[in-house]
Structures are given as structure tokens and as C-alpha cells.
Design a protein around this motif. Structure first.
Motif, PDB file in Angstrom:
ATOM      1  N   VAL A  22       2.266 -11.832 -15.419  1.00  8.12           N
ATOM      2  CA  VAL A  22       2.775 -10.262 -15.248  1.00  8.12           C
ATOM      3  C   VAL A  22       3.467 -10.143 -13.938  1.00  8.12           C
ATOM      4  CG1 VAL A  22       2.462  -7.989 -15.635  1.00  8.12           C
ATOM      5  CG2 VAL A  22       1.129  -9.812 -17.143  1.00  8.12           C
ATOM      6  N   ASP A  23       4.573  -9.499 -14.288  1.00  8.72           N
ATOM      7  CA  ASP A  23       5.228  -9.033 -12.869  1.00  8.72           C
ATOM      8  C   ASP A  23       4.593  -7.963 -12.028  1.00  8.72           C
ATOM      9  OD1 ASP A  23       7.344 -10.605 -12.835  1.00  8.72           O
ATOM     10  OD2 ASP A  23       8.945  -9.349 -13.393  1.00  8.72           O
ATOM     11  N   CYS A  24       4.064  -6.812 -12.703  1.00  6.98           N
ATOM     12  CA  CYS A  24       3.505  -5.833 -12.207  1.00  6.98           C
ATOM     13  C   CYS A  24       2.592  -4.920 -13.154  1.00  6.98           C
ATOM     14  CB  CYS A  24       4.483  -4.780 -11.520  1.00  6.98           C
ATOM     15  SG  CYS A  24       4.116  -3.422 -10.678  1.00  6.98           S
ATOM     16  N   VAL A  25       1.674  -4.410 -12.870  1.00 11.28           N
ATOM     17  CA  VAL A  25       0.867  -3.323 -13.449  1.00 11.28           C
ATOM     18  C   VAL A  25       0.822  -2.063 -12.504  1.00 11.28           C
ATOM     19  CG1 VAL A  25      -1.328  -2.732 -14.902  1.00 11.28           C
ATOM     20  CG2 VAL A  25      -0.351  -4.998 -14.914  1.00 11.28           C
ATOM     21  N   ALA A  26       1.464  -0.879 -13.202  1.00 13.88           N
ATOM     22  CA  ALA A  26       1.375   0.025 -12.130  1.00 13.88           C
ATOM     23  C   ALA A  26       1.697   1.385 -13.337  1.00 13.88           C
ATOM     24  CB  ALA A  26       2.487  -0.020 -11.263  1.00 13.88           C
ATOM     25  N   ARG A  27       1.750   2.596 -12.398  1.00 14.99           N
ATOM     26  CA  ARG A  27       2.064   3.595 -13.181  1.00 14.99           C
ATOM     27  C   ARG A  27       3.510   4.077 -12.688  1.00 14.99           C
ATOM     28  NH1 ARG A  27      -2.058   6.608 -15.474  1.00 14.99           N
ATOM     29  NH2 ARG A  27      -4.141   6.039 -14.630  1.00 14.99           N
ATOM     30  N   TYR A  28       4.302   4.366 -13.790  1.00 21.11           N
ATOM     31  CA  TYR A  28       5.370   4.760 -13.571  1.00 21.11           C
ATOM     32  C   TYR A  28       5.809   6.212 -14.237  1.00 21.11           C
ATOM     33  CZ  TYR A  28      10.588   5.190 -14.339  1.00 21.11           C
ATOM     34  OH  TYR A  28      11.958   5.751 -14.320  1.00 21.11           O
ATOM     35  N   ARG A  29       5.953   6.976 -13.195  1.00 23.55           N
ATOM     36  CA  ARG A  29       5.918   8.460 -13.825  1.00 23.55           C
ATOM     37  C   ARG A  29       4.356   8.856 -14.427  1.00 23.55           C
ATOM     38  NH1 ARG A  29      12.199   9.165 -15.902  1.00 23.55           N
ATOM     39  NH2 ARG A  29      13.153   8.876 -13.959  1.00 23.55           N
ATOM     40  N   GLY A  30       3.933   8.341 -13.761  1.00 23.73           N
ATOM     41  CA  GLY A  30       2.313   8.602 -14.186  1.00 23.73           C
ATOM     42  C   GLY A  30       1.935   8.052 -15.269  1.00 23.73           C
ATOM     43  N   SER A  63      15.722   1.409  -5.761  1.00 18.92           N
ATOM     44  CA  SER A  63      14.986   2.306  -4.845  1.00 18.92           C
ATOM     45  C   SER A  63      14.462   3.678  -5.691  1.00 18.92           C
ATOM     46  CB  SER A  63      15.750   2.772  -3.699  1.00 18.92           C
ATOM     47  OG  SER A  63      16.996   3.287  -4.041  1.00 18.92           O
ATOM     48  N   HIS A  64      15.246   3.951  -6.599  1.00 17.07           N
ATOM     49  CA  HIS A  64      14.880   5.132  -7.267  1.00 17.07           C
ATOM     50  C   HIS A  64      14.086   5.273  -8.069  1.00 17.07           C
ATOM     51  CE1 HIS A  64      17.784   3.644 -10.166  1.00 17.07           C
ATOM     52  NE2 HIS A  64      17.318   4.427 -11.126  1.00 17.07           N
ATOM     53  N   ILE A  65      13.818   3.761  -8.579  1.00 13.49           N
ATOM     54  CA  ILE A  65      12.842   3.662  -9.283  1.00 13.49           C
ATOM     55  C   ILE A  65      11.477   3.419  -8.800  1.00 13.49           C
ATOM     56  CG2 ILE A  65      11.946   1.836 -11.100  1.00 13.49           C
ATOM     57  CD1 ILE A  65      14.390   3.017 -12.217  1.00 13.49           C
ATOM     58  N   LEU A  66      11.516   2.854  -7.808  1.00 18.08           N
ATOM     59  CA  LEU A  66      10.260   2.660  -6.692  1.00 18.08           C
ATOM     60  C   LEU A  66       9.762   4.083  -6.365  1.00 18.08           C
ATOM     61  CD1 LEU A  66      11.085  -0.523  -4.581  1.00 18.08           C
ATOM     62  CD2 LEU A  66       9.460  -0.332  -6.600  1.00 18.08           C
ATOM     63  N   GLU A  67      10.469   5.009  -6.393  1.00 16.40           N
ATOM     64  CA  GLU A  67       9.862   6.322  -6.032  1.00 16.40           C
ATOM     65  C   GLU A  67       8.856   6.999  -7.056  1.00 16.40           C
ATOM     66  OE1 GLU A  67      10.825   8.075  -3.288  1.00 16.40           O
ATOM     67  OE2 GLU A  67      12.336   6.636  -2.662  1.00 16.40           O
ATOM     68  N   ASP A  68       9.202   6.421  -8.428  1.00 12.84           N
ATOM     69  CA  ASP A  68       8.395   6.737  -9.534  1.00 12.84           C
ATOM     70  C   ASP A  68       7.387   6.046  -9.617  1.00 12.84           C
ATOM     71  OD1 ASP A  68       9.784   9.105  -9.861  1.00 12.84           O
ATOM     72  OD2 ASP A  68      10.997   8.332 -10.998  1.00 12.84           O
ATOM     73  N   VAL A  69       7.148   4.972  -8.951  1.00 12.27           N
ATOM     74  CA  VAL A  69       6.074   3.877  -9.374  1.00 12.27           C
ATOM     75  C   VAL A  69       4.839   4.286  -8.207  1.00 12.27           C
ATOM     76  CG1 VAL A  69       5.207   1.432  -8.927  1.00 12.27           C
ATOM     77  CG2 VAL A  69       7.427   2.087  -9.971  1.00 12.27           C
ATOM     78  N   SER A  70       3.559   4.186  -8.845  1.00 16.03           N
ATOM     79  CA  SER A  70       2.334   4.546  -7.833  1.00 16.03           C
ATOM     80  C   SER A  70       1.063   3.795  -8.583  1.00 16.03           C
ATOM     81  CB  SER A  70       2.159   5.903  -8.063  1.00 16.03           C
ATOM     82  OG  SER A  70       1.860   6.349  -9.191  1.00 16.03           O
ATOM     83  N   ALA A  71       0.002   3.806  -7.879  1.00 19.67           N
ATOM     84  CA  ALA A  71      -1.063   3.042  -8.390  1.00 19.67           C
ATOM     85  C   ALA A  71      -1.048   1.674  -8.859  1.00 19.67           C
ATOM     86  CB  ALA A  71      -1.771   3.959  -9.572  1.00 19.67           C
ATOM     87  N   VAL A  72      -0.514   0.819  -7.713  1.00 23.52           N
ATOM     88  CA  VAL A  72      -0.241  -0.552  -8.303  1.00 23.52           C
ATOM     89  C   VAL A  72      -1.741  -1.354  -8.572  1.00 23.52           C
ATOM     90  CG1 VAL A  72       0.856  -2.636  -7.650  1.00 23.52           C
ATOM     91  CG2 VAL A  72       2.152  -0.601  -7.215  1.00 23.52           C
ATOM     92  N   GLY A 126       0.667  -0.991   0.130  1.00 25.17           N
ATOM     93  CA  GLY A 126      -0.124  -0.248  -0.092  1.00 25.17           C
ATOM     94  C   GLY A 126       0.912   1.263  -0.060  1.00 25.17           C
ATOM     95  N   GLU A 127       2.009   1.249  -0.671  1.00 19.38           N
ATOM     96  CA  GLU A 127       2.739   2.311  -0.785  1.00 19.38           C
ATOM     97  C   GLU A 127       3.447   2.929   0.515  1.00 19.38           C
ATOM     98  OE1 GLU A 127       2.030   5.276  -3.651  1.00 19.38           O
ATOM     99  OE2 GLU A 127       0.793   4.069  -5.014  1.00 19.38           O
ATOM    100  N   LYS A 128       3.189   2.290   1.591  1.00 17.85           N
ATOM    101  CA  LYS A 128       3.644   2.489   2.623  1.00 17.85           C
ATOM    102  C   LYS A 128       5.343   2.843   2.569  1.00 17.85           C
ATOM    103  CE  LYS A 128       2.291  -0.910   5.145  1.00 17.85           C
ATOM    104  NZ  LYS A 128       2.010  -2.007   6.478  1.00 17.85           N
ATOM    105  N   TRP A 129       5.875   2.245   1.585  1.00 20.06           N
ATOM    106  CA  TRP A 129       7.379   2.176   1.722  1.00 20.06           C
ATOM    107  C   TRP A 129       7.836   3.667   1.276  1.00 20.06           C
ATOM    108  CZ3 TRP A 129       4.663   0.801  -2.874  1.00 20.06           C
ATOM    109  CH2 TRP A 129       5.052   1.377  -4.104  1.00 20.06           C
ATOM    110  N   LYS A 130       6.937   4.525   0.722  1.00 17.74           N
ATOM    111  CA  LYS A 130       7.188   5.806   0.361  1.00 17.74           C
ATOM    112  C   LYS A 130       7.446   6.579   1.786  1.00 17.74           C
ATOM    113  CE  LYS A 130       5.931   5.712  -4.243  1.00 17.74           C
ATOM    114  NZ  LYS A 130       5.144   6.033  -5.396  1.00 17.74           N
ATOM    115  N   ASN A 131       6.657   6.151   2.686  1.00 21.69           N
ATOM    116  CA  ASN A 131       6.726   7.092   3.954  1.00 21.69           C
ATOM    117  C   ASN A 131       7.563   6.554   4.810  1.00 21.69           C
ATOM    118  OD1 ASN A 131       4.513   8.631   2.426  1.00 21.69           O
ATOM    119  ND2 ASN A 131       3.140   7.171   3.032  1.00 21.69           N
ATOM    120  N   ASP A 132       7.467   5.146   5.023  1.00 17.08           N
ATOM    121  CA  ASP A 132       8.137   4.670   6.366  1.00 17.08           C
ATOM    122  C   ASP A 132       9.547   5.238   6.444  1.00 17.08           C
ATOM    123  OD1 ASP A 132       5.893   3.232   6.787  1.00 17.08           O
ATOM    124  OD2 ASP A 132       6.513   1.169   6.349  1.00 17.08           O
ATOM    125  N   HIS A 133      10.251   4.597   5.860  1.00 14.12           N
ATOM    126  CA  HIS A 133      11.998   4.833   6.031  1.00 14.12           C
ATOM    127  C   HIS A 133      12.388   4.682   4.217  1.00 14.12           C
ATOM    128  CE1 HIS A 133      10.871   0.909   7.974  1.00 14.12           C
ATOM    129  NE2 HIS A 133      11.257   0.507   7.000  1.00 14.12           N
TER     130      HIS A 133
END
Length: 340
Positions: free
Chosen positions: A245-253, A218-227, A192-199
Motif C-alpha cells: 500500500v502506498d499510504c494510509v492517511a486522512r484526506y480531508r479528515g 502540493s495542494h493535495i498534500l495540504e489536505d493529508v494528515s495523520a499518516v 512528521g508533517e514538517k512539510w506543512k510548516n517548513d516552506h
DNA sequence: GGATCCTTCTTCTTCTTC
């Protein structure tokens, strides 16, 4: 002959310096302007070397081909049993039937669906799946002769270096790391995108085996959202193939099918990723036709992570490029179907 | 319990010099 070629190949870096081989490009070589340091080669018969030198300098790419390499390798390692060297490139052709990549009955959603955990449709085992081949299987069974040649050549070299058991262990390690890396990424993406706020991701603790890979992305995950989905099964509704499929999400929107990869070698260019773009296009095409998913995805992303923690390379596949790889996939599918 | 499936990876020439 192969010995001569290998010497020439190795000597490629020496030629411009002072071998004084009789080629006009070398007229600036200091040896020619200095009679005292004249090389014995400068008095040799120029005709004798002209074709040789021409072959060395005529192009920036190697004069070596799978054929010449095979001849060398057979001398060094013994005869290759399965190598084929004809050069048919299915990528250059058009598929007989251009099946649609996008499906008009679905709309490209710009709004996110209701919030909730990402979808994860597990591949049901135990069923008779033999009639539905997977993306990986199809790609593996339709490798080009060149790919087969270089892969077998690499394997032979590795076995010569590590031994049969050593190579087996090495391969198992690569697979294990890949599996662990994928699991860790999935855990993060489903949290749930906790990773962006936690540490900060860079300082989070992971098993040593995958710590570097996680730092790498880590720098890529910063730009991943809405998984929207992770490790989810997709099946094409008419083309009779499936995949995970590994993942469907937004990368840089931008909504993407994302494929996470680990690699020992740097892969800074898309061309370094071999069939990966075809794999991503195949997954996206299947997802777009699969009734379990109400949206469709036009773009792709290949993320190559490195064990030493250096920044991962992210290769974006925009919709135009995805369409090109979709065509290549259709060709591979045709080849596979003909083989069966 | 064993076998199988989907993945996980692996390839592209090779050297020196700055």
C-alpha cells in the motif's frame, strides 16, 4: 472498407457544414438554401449514402470497435498475434462468494493511535512467495480482452514510432520517474508533517525529473494528515494475496488508502484510471483482514500527478464505491484462481 | 552473484471549429 471508414470518421466534423449529404438533419445547411453553391454531392443518389450517413450520425460514440480497429491495424502494422476481442465484462457479474470487505473484529477507529512514525512493514524477500500472488500480478493476468487489445495496439504504435530500443527506454523512463516520485512522496509523509510548516511545497527543490509531479500534488498534500502507514505490505488472511500500500492517511479528515500515480495524460475522471480503483479496493480489503493492522479503512483515494506541475486530480472512493470495486476485485480473483 | 518479487507505467476514435 477500412479506408472508407477512416475517411468517414475523419470527415465526421465536415458533414454538418456543407457536404449536403441527403439527410434531413442537414436541412439547415446553407448549401441547400443557396443554389449557386450547390455541392455535387447533393445530386447524388440518396439511397447510396443513406446507410453510410446513418452510421455516422446515429450515435455519439464511434462506429469503430476493437474488431474494426484491429482490421485497420493489421493492414497498417501487420497481423496481431495475441489480440482477443470477445467482450466478457466480469464487472457486470457478481462474485460467487462475497467475502467481507470489512471485519467486525476490528473497529473503525476515529481516534488516532499513539503518535509515532507511520507503519512500514517491508515485504520480506527470499521467502517462497510463489504461493501468494500480488495484487498487481492478479490484475495483470486478468485483464479483459478489450484491455489487452488496446494495450497491445498502443504498444505496437509506440514501437512503430520509437523503435524497439526507443520504446524500451521510454518505458524505463516512465517507471523510473514513478519510482522517484513515490520515494519523494514517502520521504515527505514520513517527515512528521514538517512539510506543512517548513516552506511551501511548490518552492521546494526536487530533482528536475520529479519537480513537476511534486508541484502537482502540493495542494493535495495540504489536505493529508495523520499518516498511519507508507509503502507497507498487506496480506489478506484468507484470500491468499498480498500487496504494498502506498499510504494510509486522512484526506480531508477521512481515513483512506491512498495510491499515488504519475500520468502523461490528464485523468480528470475516475473512469480514466482503468483498474486503479480495483487495486485500491484490493489493498484496503487485505489491510482490513490483516492482523498487523488494528484498524480498518473504508475509503480510498487515487491521486494522479502531472509532470508539467498542473494540479493533480484526486479521485475519492467513498465506502459504497469501494464495496463495488471490492466485488469487482473478487471477480478478478476468481478468474485468476481458475486460470492457475 | 544471479534470479525473483512488488512496484513503477501503458488503453478507451478522431477530426475541426469556436
Amino acid at each position: 472498407m477500412f479506408i472508407l471508414k477512416r475517411i468517414v470518421s475523419v470527415g465526421g466534423g465536415m458533414v454538418p457544414q456543407c457536404t449536403s449529404l441527403p439527410v434531413r438533419n442537414f436541412s439547415a445547411c446553407h448549401c441547400l438554401s443557396s443554389p449557386k453553391r450547390r455541392s455535387p454531392y447533393s445530386v447524388e443518389d440518396s439511397e447510396r449514402y443513406s446507410s453510410l450517413v446513418k452510421s455516422v450520425i446515429s450515435s455519439r460514440v464511434s462506429a469503430q470497435t476493437p474488431e474494426s480497429l484491429q482490421a485497420e491495424d493489421e493492414h497498417i502494422y501487420g497481423r496481431i498475434v495475441k489480440a482477443q476481442t470477445s467482450s466478457t465484462r466480469p464487472e457486470m457479474k457478481e462474485p460467487r462468494t462475497l467475502h467481507p470487505f470489512l471485519h467486525s473484529e476490528k473497529t473503525v477507529e476515529t481516534e488516532e493511535p499513539e503518535s509515532g512514525p507511520p507503519a512500514r512493514i517491508v515485504l520480506e524477500r527470499g521467502q517462497d512467495r510463489s504461493s501468494v500472488p500480488s495484487v498487481t500480478r492478479i490484475l495483470q493476468q486478468t485483464l479483459s480482452p478489450e484491455q489487452i487489445f488496446y494495450l497491445e495496439r498502443w504498444k505496437r504504435k509506440m514501437i512503430a514510432e520509437l523503435g524497439e530500443d526507443g520504446f524500451k527506454e521510454y518505458s524505463q523512463n516512465l517507471f523510473r520517474q514513478g519510482h522517484h516520485f513515490h520515494s519523494a512522496v514517502e520521504d515527505i509523509l514520513t517527515s512528521g508533517e514538517k512539510w506543512k510548516n517548513d516552506h511551501p511545497l511548490e518552492t521546494k527543490e526536487y530533482p528536475p525529473e520529479i519537480q513537476g509531479y511534486m508541484e502537482s500534488i502540493s495542494h493535495i498534500l495540504e489536505d493529508v494528515s495523520a499518516v498511519r502507514a507508507t509503502e507497507t505490505t498487506v496480506q489478506h488472511n484468507t484470500l491468499n494475496y498480498l500487496g504494498i500500500v502506498d499510504c494510509v492517511a486522512r484526506y480531508r479528515g477521512v481515513l483512506c488508502v491512498i495510491d499515488w500515480k504519475t500520468s502523461e495524460r490528464p485523468k480528470p475522471f475516475l473512469s480514466n484510471t482503468y483498474d486503479n480503483p480495483i487495486q485500491v479496493a484490493a489493498y484496503a480489503g487485505a489491510l482490513n483482514s490483516d492482523g498487523n493492522y488494528k484498524y480498518q479503512v473504508e475509503n480510498g483515494l487515487i491521486v494522479v500527478a502531472y509532470k508539467d506541475g498542473s494540479p493533480a486530480h484526486a479521485h475519492q472512493l467513498k465506502s459504497e464505491l469501494m464495496l463495488e470495486y471490492w466485488k469487482t476485485w473478487l471477480l478478478r480473483l476468481e478468474v485468476f484462481t481458475e486460470q492457475r
